[in-house]
Design an enzyme around this catalytic site. Structure first.
Site, PDB file in Angstrom:
ATOM      1  N   LYS A 125       0.834  -1.019   0.260  1.00  0.00           N
ATOM      2  CA  LYS A 125      -0.001   0.107  -0.300  1.00  0.00           C
ATOM      3  C   LYS A 125       1.193   1.133   0.155  1.00  0.00           C
ATOM      4  O   LYS A 125       1.913   0.728   0.106  1.00  0.00           O
ATOM      5  CB  LYS A 125      -0.739  -0.231   1.462  1.00  0.00           C
ATOM      6  N   ASP A 165      -6.797   4.794  -4.939  1.00  0.00           N
ATOM      7  CA  ASP A 165      -7.914   4.143  -3.243  1.00  0.00           C
ATOM      8  C   ASP A 165      -8.325   6.124  -2.823  1.00  0.00           C
ATOM      9  O   ASP A 165      -8.368   6.815  -3.695  1.00  0.00           O
ATOM     10  CB  ASP A 165      -6.357   3.692  -2.324  1.00  0.00           C
TER      11      ASP A 165
HETATM   12  P1  NDP Z   1     -12.763   8.112  -2.870  1.00  0.00           P
HETATM   13  O1  NDP Z   1     -12.002   9.543  -2.849  1.00  0.00           O
HETATM   14  O2  NDP Z   1     -13.316   7.867  -3.767  1.00  0.00           O
HETATM   15  O3  NDP Z   1     -13.998   7.723  -2.218  1.00  0.00           O
HETATM   16  C1  NDP Z   1     -14.141   8.283  -0.214  1.00  0.00           C
HETATM   17  C2  NDP Z   1     -15.573   8.597   0.128  1.00  0.00           C
HETATM   18  O4  NDP Z   1     -15.562   9.076   1.634  1.00  0.00           O
HETATM   19  C3  NDP Z   1     -15.223  10.431  -0.036  1.00  0.00           C
HETATM   20  O5  NDP Z   1     -16.851  10.952  -0.269  1.00  0.00           O
HETATM   21  C4  NDP Z   1     -15.106  11.378   0.829  1.00  0.00           C
HETATM   22  O6  NDP Z   1     -15.076  12.140   1.000  1.00  0.00           O
HETATM   23  C5  NDP Z   1     -15.486   9.930   1.983  1.00  0.00           C
HETATM   24  N1  NDP Z   1     -14.051  10.349   3.193  1.00  0.00           N
HETATM   25  C6  NDP Z   1     -13.045   9.713   3.104  1.00  0.00           C
HETATM   26  N2  NDP Z   1     -11.707  10.158   4.358  1.00  0.00           N
HETATM   27  C7  NDP Z   1     -13.004  10.203   5.329  1.00  0.00           C
HETATM   28  C8  NDP Z   1     -12.929  10.310   6.937  1.00  0.00           C
HETATM   29  N3  NDP Z   1     -12.120  11.392   7.112  1.00  0.00           N
HETATM   30  N4  NDP Z   1     -14.438  11.381   7.311  1.00  0.00           N
HETATM   31  C9  NDP Z   1     -15.701  11.094   5.805  1.00  0.00           C
HETATM   32  N5  NDP Z   1     -15.679  10.733   4.708  1.00  0.00           N
HETATM   33  C10 NDP Z   1     -14.572  10.629   4.447  1.00  0.00           C
HETATM   34  O7  NDP Z   1     -12.042   6.260  -1.867  1.00  0.00           O
HETATM   35  P2  NDP Z   1     -12.468   4.859  -2.468  1.00  0.00           P
HETATM   36  O8  NDP Z   1     -13.893   5.294  -2.876  1.00  0.00           O
HETATM   37  O9  NDP Z   1     -11.811   4.725  -3.418  1.00  0.00           O
HETATM   38  O10 NDP Z   1     -12.595   3.940  -1.228  1.00  0.00           O
HETATM   39  C11 NDP Z   1     -12.992   4.631   0.152  1.00  0.00           C
HETATM   40  C12 NDP Z   1     -12.789   3.237   0.965  1.00  0.00           C
HETATM   41  O11 NDP Z   1     -12.944   2.310   0.206  1.00  0.00           O
HETATM   42  C13 NDP Z   1     -11.522   3.249   1.322  1.00  0.00           C
HETATM   43  O12 NDP Z   1     -11.652   2.975   3.047  1.00  0.00           O
HETATM   44  C14 NDP Z   1     -10.691   2.352   0.699  1.00  0.00           C
HETATM   45  O13 NDP Z   1      -9.512   2.012   1.381  1.00  0.00           O
HETATM   46  C15 NDP Z   1     -11.562   1.573   0.127  1.00  0.00           C
HETATM   47  N6  NDP Z   1     -11.398   0.658  -0.789  1.00  0.00           N
HETATM   48  C16 NDP Z   1     -11.464   1.223  -1.409  1.00  0.00           C
HETATM   49  C17 NDP Z   1     -11.231   0.046  -2.893  1.00  0.00           C
HETATM   50  C18 NDP Z   1     -11.043   0.650  -4.519  1.00  0.00           C
HETATM   51  O14 NDP Z   1     -11.408   0.223  -5.078  1.00  0.00           O
HETATM   52  N7  NDP Z   1     -10.704   2.232  -5.321  1.00  0.00           N
HETATM   53  C19 NDP Z   1     -10.508  -1.058  -3.121  1.00  0.00           C
HETATM   54  C20 NDP Z   1     -10.879  -1.593  -1.546  1.00  0.00           C
HETATM   55  C21 NDP Z   1     -11.079  -0.939  -0.582  1.00  0.00           C
HETATM   56  P3  NDP Z   1     -14.469  13.503   0.637  1.00  0.00           P
HETATM   57  O15 NDP Z   1     -15.095  13.444  -0.786  1.00  0.00           O
HETATM   58  O16 NDP Z   1     -15.457  14.694   1.135  1.00  0.00           O
HETATM   59  O17 NDP Z   1     -13.389  13.442   0.453  1.00  0.00           O
END
Ligand code: NDP
Length: 452
Positions: A125, A165
């Site tokens: 990672k 991510d």
């Molecule tokens: P994105 O950046 O596309 O979206 C993240 C979302 O979560 C956004 O809506 C963001 O809000 C919100 N967010 C991020 N940090 C916080 C926080 N500290 N408090 C509240 N809301 C928060 O990321 P992903 O959708 O790709 O990832 C989301 C989760 O899924 C993560 O845990 C990631 O590790 C996991 N994941 C992702 C994969 C992938 O294929 N993308 C694969 C496996 C797991 P804002 O827009 O305000 O930043």
């Protein structure tokens, strides 16, 4: 003291400034207890001790220039945790909260998740404390170039293959890959999540959100249920959340919540396909905030500085299924109790480690189907693995082919988790089953290599 407790204590004392890593090790190691008696060979070879120590951790300076000519310095990370069963594989996160402990927790979890997919991928990672929010495209591009200017020397299609991510989507992967290609002079599958025009796989953007929904559907089916007519709470509004909303809706469920780091919306009429298209444009193109949902759909409610799980506590709607898809440690024990009170029967983790250990305990004690991240959200990395295969073979599979493979993989992860849980005396416990199934595969490979 058992070897498991010794390892947890050692990590606690050696890595005391890394609470998320300690939390992940405690969770995984706690569920590996039943393996100790059955596998004295693992104990003898110190596999438990070795698996919590990364192969290497790379920390580097990322200097970049903003649009006004001012220079900024961020910190970059790549933790290459374990490559026993394949090249290191895991995403890059760009978020101000990123530090070594967070990258280590994510890399550690990734080892077992990748093993569960049945594809040959090790765990890694990376990321940086850079905040892409509010930055221009040119600034994001300059940051990505500066990041890759250092990272390129540690990665490669057979060494380490990063992906997206939080904060790293198609735009960032394009800049990162473009720069890698330029300096290495090779067009190889060194990153996944690429655009279709330059080696990406169909379904990769959808894979994690679809995968978590397929996994939840498998769990529901064990109790003769499906998504049809179910009320579903989803947190986040990024990549994973968007496609989870889409798939749940296609399967007949009604999603009533989404959120971002500023607040949460509740739309009790349901976030249908048209409303989701609005959210996708808002988030992916306009890069706006979720509160702007109300500009178009004023019947919804917005809760500033609240998570989805806080708002459920406040508004108390009935919830059948919860899919946390935002970030780590979103669901506290208190939130879990509220969800149980409000009727939840199934929780599947789209995000990595969104539930505190206390919350998981509440779900398990109340007979809620609980799908842990490393099983439930493995669809993303699984399709990344399929992207690597397509790159190596220099061909592209159709949407139908990739989606069918994704479904099959999610089914097999579900089955492997249940079977391992039963074999080790924890019938129905997906958390234990997923950890053990992933661990055994990696541990056997480590054993085969001797002491390296
Ligand atoms: P994105 O950046 O596309 O979206 C993240 C979302 O979560 C956004 O809506 C963001 O809000 C919100 N967010 C991020 N940090 C916080 C926080 N500290 N408090 C509240 N809301 C928060 O990321 P992903 O959708 O790709 O990832 C989301 C989760 O899924 C993560 O845990 C990631 O590790 C996991 N994941 C992702 C994969 C992938 O294929 N993308 C694969 C496996 C797991 P804002 O827009 O305000 O930043």
């Amino acid at each position: 003291m058992s070897v498991i407790d010794e390892v947890i204590e050692k990590v606690k004392s050696k890595d005391k400034d890394q609470p998320e890593f300690i939390q992940a090790v405690t969770e995984v190691m706690g569920t590996l207890r039943p393996t100790v008696d059955k596998h004295s060979e693992f104990v003898k070879a110190k596999i438990y001790e070795r698996i919590v120590e990364p192969d290497r951790m790379i920390i580097f300076r990322v200097p970049w220039e903003d649009d006004n000519g001012e220079i900024h310095v961020n910190r970059g990370f790549r933790v290459q945790f374990n490559n026993a069963i394949g090249p290191y594989k895991g995403g890059l996160r760009l978020h101000p909260s990123v530090n070594l402990g967070i990258i280590k927790f994510l890399g550690f979890e990734q080892i077992f998740k990748n093993a569960l997919t049945t594809l040959p991928m090790g765990g890694g990672k990376g990321g940086s404390d850079f905040d892409p929010k509010g930055k221009s495209n040119a600034e994001v591009m300059r940051f990505c170039y500066a990041f890759m200017r250092e990272l390129y020397r540690y990665i490669g299609p057979d060494t380490d293959v990063p992906a997206g991510d939080i904060g790293v989507g198609g735009r960032e992967i394009g800049y990162l890959f473009g720069y890698y290609k330029k300096i290495v002079n090779e067009h190889t599958g060194v990153l996944t999540g690429k655009g279709l025009e330059y080696g990406g796989s169909l379904i990769r953007p959808q894979a994690t959100g679809y995968g978590v929904t397929y996994f939840a559907a498998e769990m529901l089916a064990t109790r003769g249920m499906d998504f049809n007519g179910k009320v579903v709470a989803i947190s986040g509004s990024g990549n994973v959340a968007q496609y989870a909303v889409q798939k749940v809706t296609q399967l007949g469920g009604k999603v009533i919540t989404m959120s971002d780091s500023n607040g949460a919306i509740v739309d009790e009429e349901g976030i249908n396909a048209e409303k989701l298209a609005f959210v996708m444009d808002l988030k992916n193109v306009k890069r706006g905030r979720i509160r702007e949902y109300l500009d178009k759909y004023p019947q919804a409610k917005y809760f500033e500085n609240k998570s989805v799980w806080d708002t459920i506590k406040e508004k108390s709607p009935h919830i059948d299924v919860a899919l946390p898809c935002a970030t780590q440690n979103e669901i506290s024990e208190d939130h879990a109790n509220t969800l149980v009170k409000n009727g939840v029967v199934c929780v599947a983790e789209g995000a990595n480690m969104p539930s505190f250990l206390g919350a998981i305990k509440v779900f398990q004690e109340n007979n809620v189907l609980f799908g842990p991240a490393k099983a439930a959200n493995a669809g993303g990395v699984a399709v990344s693995g399929l992207e690597m295969s397509q790159n190596s073979m220099r061909l592209s599979w159709t949407i139908e082919e990739v989606d069918a493979k994704l479904r099959e993989i999610m089914k097999s992860i579900h089955k492997a988790s249940l079977e391992a849980a039963e074999a080790y005396g924890r019938k129905g416990d997906y958390l234990t089953g997923a950890n053990i199934a992933g661990f055994i595969k990696v541990a056997k490979a480590m054993l085969a290599y001797g002491i390296v």
